[in-house]
Design a protein around this motif. Structure first.
Motif, PDB file in Angstrom:
ATOM      1  N   SER A 171      -5.749  14.668  17.070  1.00 32.20           N
ATOM      2  CA  SER A 171      -5.625  14.346  18.498  1.00 32.20           C
ATOM      3  C   SER A 171      -5.042  12.954  18.692  1.00 32.20           C
ATOM      4  CB  SER A 171      -6.987  14.434  19.185  1.00 32.20           C
ATOM      5  OG  SER A 171      -7.898  13.535  18.588  1.00 32.20           O
ATOM      6  N   ASP A 172      -5.321  12.011  17.771  1.00 33.40           N
ATOM      7  CA  ASP A 172      -4.795  10.656  17.891  1.00 33.40           C
ATOM      8  C   ASP A 172      -3.305  10.595  17.568  1.00 33.40           C
ATOM      9  OD1 ASP A 172      -7.295   9.868  18.538  1.00 33.40           O
ATOM     10  OD2 ASP A 172      -7.767   8.964  16.610  1.00 33.40           O
ATOM     11  N   SER A 173      -2.837  11.491  16.725  1.00 29.16           N
ATOM     12  CA  SER A 173      -1.451  11.438  16.285  1.00 29.16           C
ATOM     13  C   SER A 173      -0.525  12.259  17.172  1.00 29.16           C
ATOM     14  CB  SER A 173      -1.350  11.928  14.838  1.00 29.16           C
ATOM     15  OG  SER A 173      -1.814  13.267  14.735  1.00 29.16           O
ATOM     16  N   GLY A 174      -1.042  12.747  18.303  1.00 26.51           N
ATOM     17  CA  GLY A 174      -0.199  13.477  19.226  1.00 26.51           C
ATOM     18  C   GLY A 174      -0.020  14.929  18.859  1.00 26.51           C
ATOM     19  N   TYR A 175      -1.001  15.519  18.165  1.00 27.15           N
ATOM     20  CA  TYR A 175      -0.910  16.937  17.811  1.00 27.15           C
ATOM     21  C   TYR A 175      -0.737  17.779  19.063  1.00 27.15           C
ATOM     22  CZ  TYR A 175      -2.079  21.370  15.584  1.00 27.15           C
ATOM     23  OH  TYR A 175      -2.048  22.645  15.119  1.00 27.15           O
ATOM     24  N   SER A 176      -1.447  17.428  20.143  1.00 25.65           N
ATOM     25  CA  SER A 176      -1.244  18.059  21.436  1.00 25.65           C
ATOM     26  C   SER A 176      -0.648  17.017  22.382  1.00 25.65           C
ATOM     27  CB  SER A 176      -2.564  18.589  22.000  1.00 25.65           C
ATOM     28  OG  SER A 176      -3.487  17.540  22.165  1.00 25.65           O
ATOM     29  N   THR A 177       0.143  17.465  23.342  1.00 27.33           N
ATOM     30  CA  THR A 177       0.871  16.524  24.203  1.00 27.33           C
ATOM     31  C   THR A 177      -0.059  15.632  25.011  1.00 27.33           C
ATOM     32  OG1 THR A 177       1.006  18.246  25.902  1.00 27.33           O
ATOM     33  CG2 THR A 177       2.868  18.041  24.364  1.00 27.33           C
ATOM     34  N   ASP A 178      -1.226  16.132  25.405  1.00 26.38           N
ATOM     35  CA  ASP A 178      -2.140  15.310  26.206  1.00 26.38           C
ATOM     36  C   ASP A 178      -3.353  14.845  25.416  1.00 26.38           C
ATOM     37  OD1 ASP A 178      -3.377  17.700  25.898  1.00 26.38           O
ATOM     38  OD2 ASP A 178      -3.797  18.052  28.026  1.00 26.38           O
ATOM     39  N   HIS A 179      -3.315  15.076  24.099  1.00 25.34           N
ATOM     40  CA  HIS A 179      -4.381  14.627  23.197  1.00 25.34           C
ATOM     41  C   HIS A 179      -5.712  15.336  23.428  1.00 25.34           C
ATOM     42  CE1 HIS A 179      -1.984  11.208  21.632  1.00 25.34           C
ATOM     43  NE2 HIS A 179      -1.508  11.154  22.876  1.00 25.34           N
ATOM     44  N   ARG A 180      -5.705  16.456  24.094  1.00 24.72           N
ATOM     45  CA  ARG A 180      -6.944  17.206  24.281  1.00 24.72           C
ATOM     46  C   ARG A 180      -7.376  17.783  22.936  1.00 24.72           C
ATOM     47  NH1 ARG A 180      -7.834  18.237  29.738  1.00 24.72           N
ATOM     48  NH2 ARG A 180      -9.228  19.973  29.345  1.00 24.72           N
ATOM     49  N   PRO A 181      -8.632  17.616  22.549  1.00 24.85           N
ATOM     50  CA  PRO A 181      -9.084  18.101  21.237  1.00 24.85           C
ATOM     51  C   PRO A 181      -9.248  19.615  21.212  1.00 24.85           C
ATOM     52  CG  PRO A 181     -10.926  17.186  22.456  1.00 24.85           C
ATOM     53  CD  PRO A 181      -9.700  16.920  23.288  1.00 24.85           C
ATOM     54  N   GLY A 182      -9.236  20.167  19.988  1.00 18.82           N
ATOM     55  CA  GLY A 182      -9.434  21.598  19.802  1.00 18.82           C
ATOM     56  C   GLY A 182     -10.366  21.876  18.641  1.00 18.82           C
ATOM     57  N   LEU A 183     -10.813  23.125  18.517  1.00 18.82           N
ATOM     58  CA  LEU A 183     -11.761  23.493  17.466  1.00 18.82           C
ATOM     59  C   LEU A 183     -11.210  23.227  16.071  1.00 18.82           C
ATOM     60  CD1 LEU A 183     -13.211  26.867  18.823  1.00 18.82           C
ATOM     61  CD2 LEU A 183     -14.466  24.737  18.478  1.00 18.82           C
ATOM     62  N   HIS A 184      -9.885  23.336  15.917  1.00 20.57           N
ATOM     63  CA  HIS A 184      -9.290  23.154  14.592  1.00 20.57           C
ATOM     64  C   HIS A 184      -9.458  21.732  14.069  1.00 20.57           C
ATOM     65  CE1 HIS A 184      -6.276  21.935  17.540  1.00 20.57           C
ATOM     66  NE2 HIS A 184      -5.773  21.145  16.608  1.00 20.57           N
ATOM     67  N   GLN A 185      -9.872  20.816  14.938  1.00 20.55           N
ATOM     68  CA  GLN A 185     -10.010  19.426  14.525  1.00 20.55           C
ATOM     69  C   GLN A 185     -11.413  19.069  14.032  1.00 20.55           C
ATOM     70  OE1 GLN A 185      -7.285  18.516  18.293  1.00 20.55           O
ATOM     71  NE2 GLN A 185      -8.390  16.723  17.577  1.00 20.55           N
ATOM     72  N   LEU A 186     -12.347  20.018  14.018  1.00 23.13           N
ATOM     73  CA  LEU A 186     -13.674  19.719  13.490  1.00 23.13           C
ATOM     74  C   LEU A 186     -13.542  19.245  12.055  1.00 23.13           C
ATOM     75  CD1 LEU A 186     -15.800  22.621  14.970  1.00 23.13           C
ATOM     76  CD2 LEU A 186     -16.122  20.180  15.387  1.00 23.13           C
ATOM     77  N   ARG A 187     -14.114  18.108  11.795  1.00 20.25           N
ATOM     78  CA  ARG A 187     -13.840  17.407  10.540  1.00 20.25           C
ATOM     79  C   ARG A 187     -14.600  17.986   9.359  1.00 20.25           C
ATOM     80  NH1 ARG A 187     -14.237  10.821   9.957  1.00 20.25           N
ATOM     81  NH2 ARG A 187     -13.620  10.650   7.785  1.00 20.25           N
ATOM     82  N   GLU A 188     -13.884  18.268   8.282  1.00 19.83           N
ATOM     83  CA  GLU A 188     -14.402  18.542   6.937  1.00 19.83           C
ATOM     84  C   GLU A 188     -14.978  19.937   6.715  1.00 19.83           C
ATOM     85  OE1 GLU A 188     -15.567  14.274   5.051  1.00 19.83           O
ATOM     86  OE2 GLU A 188     -16.979  15.086   6.504  1.00 19.83           O
ATOM     87  N   SER A 189     -15.225  20.715   7.743  1.00 18.27           N
ATOM     88  CA  SER A 189     -15.792  22.034   7.470  1.00 18.27           C
ATOM     89  C   SER A 189     -15.675  22.975   8.652  1.00 18.27           C
ATOM     90  CB  SER A 189     -17.272  21.909   7.075  1.00 18.27           C
ATOM     91  OG  SER A 189     -17.810  23.191   6.832  1.00 18.27           O
ATOM     92  N   GLY A 190     -15.077  24.169   8.403  1.00 15.70           N
ATOM     93  CA  GLY A 190     -15.053  25.206   9.418  1.00 15.70           C
ATOM     94  C   GLY A 190     -16.416  25.812   9.652  1.00 15.70           C
ATOM     95  N   ALA A 191     -17.359  25.545   8.733  1.00 14.17           N
ATOM     96  CA  ALA A 191     -18.716  26.081   8.888  1.00 14.17           C
ATOM     97  C   ALA A 191     -19.413  25.477  10.103  1.00 14.17           C
ATOM     98  CB  ALA A 191     -19.536  25.807   7.627  1.00 14.17           C
ATOM     99  N   ILE A 192     -18.989  24.289  10.547  1.00 10.77           N
ATOM    100  CA  ILE A 192     -19.593  23.676  11.726  1.00 10.77           C
ATOM    101  C   ILE A 192     -19.374  24.589  12.925  1.00 10.77           C
ATOM    102  CG2 ILE A 192     -19.584  21.677  13.248  1.00 10.77           C
ATOM    103  CD1 ILE A 192     -18.575  20.011  10.893  1.00 10.77           C
ATOM    104  N   GLU A 193     -18.135  25.048  13.087  1.00 15.13           N
ATOM    105  CA  GLU A 193     -17.823  25.970  14.177  1.00 15.13           C
ATOM    106  C   GLU A 193     -18.544  27.295  13.993  1.00 15.13           C
ATOM    107  OE1 GLU A 193     -14.034  28.566  15.880  1.00 15.13           O
ATOM    108  OE2 GLU A 193     -13.680  26.905  14.497  1.00 15.13           O
ATOM    109  N   GLN A 194     -18.599  27.770  12.761  1.00 17.22           N
ATOM    110  CA  GLN A 194     -19.212  29.070  12.479  1.00 17.22           C
ATOM    111  C   GLN A 194     -20.698  29.070  12.798  1.00 17.22           C
ATOM    112  OE1 GLN A 194     -18.422  30.751   8.543  1.00 17.22           O
ATOM    113  NE2 GLN A 194     -20.546  31.396   8.412  1.00 17.22           N
ATOM    114  N   ASP A 195     -21.419  28.029  12.431  1.00 14.32           N
ATOM    115  CA  ASP A 195     -22.872  28.001  12.602  1.00 14.32           C
ATOM    116  C   ASP A 195     -23.287  27.728  14.044  1.00 14.32           C
ATOM    117  OD1 ASP A 195     -23.351  28.467   9.901  1.00 14.32           O
ATOM    118  OD2 ASP A 195     -23.307  26.347   9.391  1.00 14.32           O
TER     119      ASP A 195
END
Length: 462
Positions: free
Chosen positions: A368-392
């Motif tokens: 989000s800081d590097s301009g991945y999205s034009t307005d820097h709005r965060p997304g689920l894909h940015q959860l750090r270090e583990s997709g299990a965070i989203e899963q659980d």
């Protein structure tokens, strides 16, 4: 049965169970999910049962001949006493009439052995002054957890009629506890978020994620204060900030116009000091406990939460934040992603075990800081270090402040960005997703429901 010995085992009982499994097809279905090989004390009995259990799960026929062949294939036939031992076991029992009772006794004997061994190890650890006392307490709770699991391996199996009865009881409880605006859980302190979540629900895990300095801790402290004000006991584990710094933020949130810089450097005016003392008296009445131990694992969190709940003082847990958890793994070569996944899973189990909401704060990566999205709005894909965070997580909330990225308005709402915070509910297992807007002051110490300024309302009503 033999009298109780230091090893607490009964060879005849083990032989009777194995004999019943060898001669009756109805025996293994009764014991396969209730006994594990290590519950047999005699080594030859352990090996025979291991073969029986494996054959049963593979759907193979079980009799003396097939078990003999299975043991031979494993290279264990001679070790268990050869075909003669299998014949002896099968002839030592007439039927499986008392099999379930025998299984219960065998499990109790195994539990006694595990208790003695575990308590002896804990005794040795307690005498070793080089070990941290918190680590010893974690080991003690893990031992009790294993013993409890062995003592109730199938207690969670429920028939459909029982499940429906239990489900309706919860429905009735929600109806009885629900308020006029539909809040059945612990209030969040934000009206729109309450409407979206119906409050923090028991047994659920919530993840609140953002980049550094967006306001995760400030948001969590607002949630803790709102829950405690409603009479719920909240436990906050602060791995990043000292407890007194959390206290500073709570005081600023509870006062009218204390300058944060004055509080930081000690140049407080008499009126400001009076406000702080008044706020402190009110906050002191809130049922909040804070643990700011810098080295904290999920096992330690669970232990502390269990102790407090036993005293009626734990209705909700907040952890700030997940990636700072001390990851102590029993498995070697476990990478960071696997460690975070394990901690996330333990948090989910904690929520279910204690039947409380558990709120985990989490970092987002730098996309989000590097301009991945034009307005820097965060997304689920940015959860750090583990997709299990989203899963659980039952719900994932991403915090966003458009003003931090030089935005004059929020793109989706067109609300002025100054003082605007957005909670993006990106995942909601039990309801819909959406966005909730909140207002914050410049120091991010006071949060409230967002009300568009009059100037904006007049401009946009034309």
């Amino acid at each position: 049965m033999k009298p109780d010995t230091p090893n607490a085992h009964d060879s005849q009982l083990e032989a009777a169970i194995l004999g019943a499994c060898l001669i009756e097809t109805a025996a293994m279905p009764l014991v396969a999910d209730k006994l594990r090989p290590e519950m047999f004390y005699e080594e030859n009995h352990l090996e025979i049962y291991s073969a029986l259990q494996s054959m049963y799960r593979d759907g193979k026929s079980i009799d003396i001949i097939t078990v003999k062949n299975e043991l031979a294939a494993r290279g264990k036939l001679d070790a268990v006493g050869g075909p003669y031992e299998l014949m002896r076991l099968s002839s030592a029992v007439a039927s499986s009439a008392h099999l379930e009772y025998h299984v219960l006794i065998l499990r109790q004997l195994h539990t006694r052995r595990s208790m003695r061994l575990g308590f002896q190890q804990l005794l040795g650890m307690s005498a070793d002054e080089s070990l941290d006392i918190d680590d010893i307490l974690v080991e003690a709770h893990q031992l009790l957890e294993r013993l409890e699991s062995d003592g109730s391996m199938n207690e969670h199996l429920r028939s459909m009629p029982q499940l429906m009865t239990d489900t309706l009881e919860q429905v009735d409880a929600r109806v009885a506890s629900g308020s006029a605006d539909g809040i059945t859980g612990i209030p969040t302190g934000l009206a729109e978020l309450d409407r979206l979540t119906a409050g923090w629900q028991r047994g659920s895990e919530y993840t609140i994620a953002a980049r550094p300095s967006v306001g995760k801790t400030a948001f969590a402290l607002h949630l803790a204060r709102a829950a405690a004000t409603a009479g719920h006991h909240v436990v906050v584990f602060s791995l990043e900030m000292q407890g007194e710094r959390l206290g500073d933020r709570w005081l600023l949130a509870a006062t009218r116009d204390v300058n944060p810089q004055h509080l930081k450097d000690g140049r407080l005016m008499p009126d400001e000091l009076a406000q702080l003392r008044e706020a402190s008296a009110g906050l002191s009445r809130l049922p909040i406990h804070v643990d700011d131990h810098a080295v904290t694992s999920m096992d330690r969190v669970r232990s502390a939460a269990r102790v407090l709940q036993s005293k009626g003082k734990c209705d909700m847990v907040i952890l700030d934040y997940l990636q700072l958890c001390n990851m102590k793994s029993d498995q070697k070569n476990r990478n960071r992603e696997q460690e975070v996944a394990q901690a996330s899973r333990k948090a989910k189990l904690l929520a279910k075990e204690l039947n409380i909401p558990v709120l985990l704060l989490s970092q987002l990566n730098r996309e989000s800081d590097s301009g991945y999205s034009t307005d820097h709005r965060p997304g689920l894909h940015q959860l750090r270090e583990s997709g299990a965070i989203e899963q659980d997580a039952d719900m994932v909330m991403l915090l966003y402040r458009p003003a931090m990225h030089g935005k004059a308005t929020d793109k989706k709402s067109t609300y002025p960005a100054d003082g605007l915070g957005v909670v993006i509910v990106a995942k909601n297992r039990n309801s819909s997703t959406g966005e909730v807007y909140f207002h914050h002051n410049p120091s991010m110490t006071k949060l409230a429901d967002y009300v568009p300024p009059m100037e904006w309302m007049m401009r946009n009503s034309k």
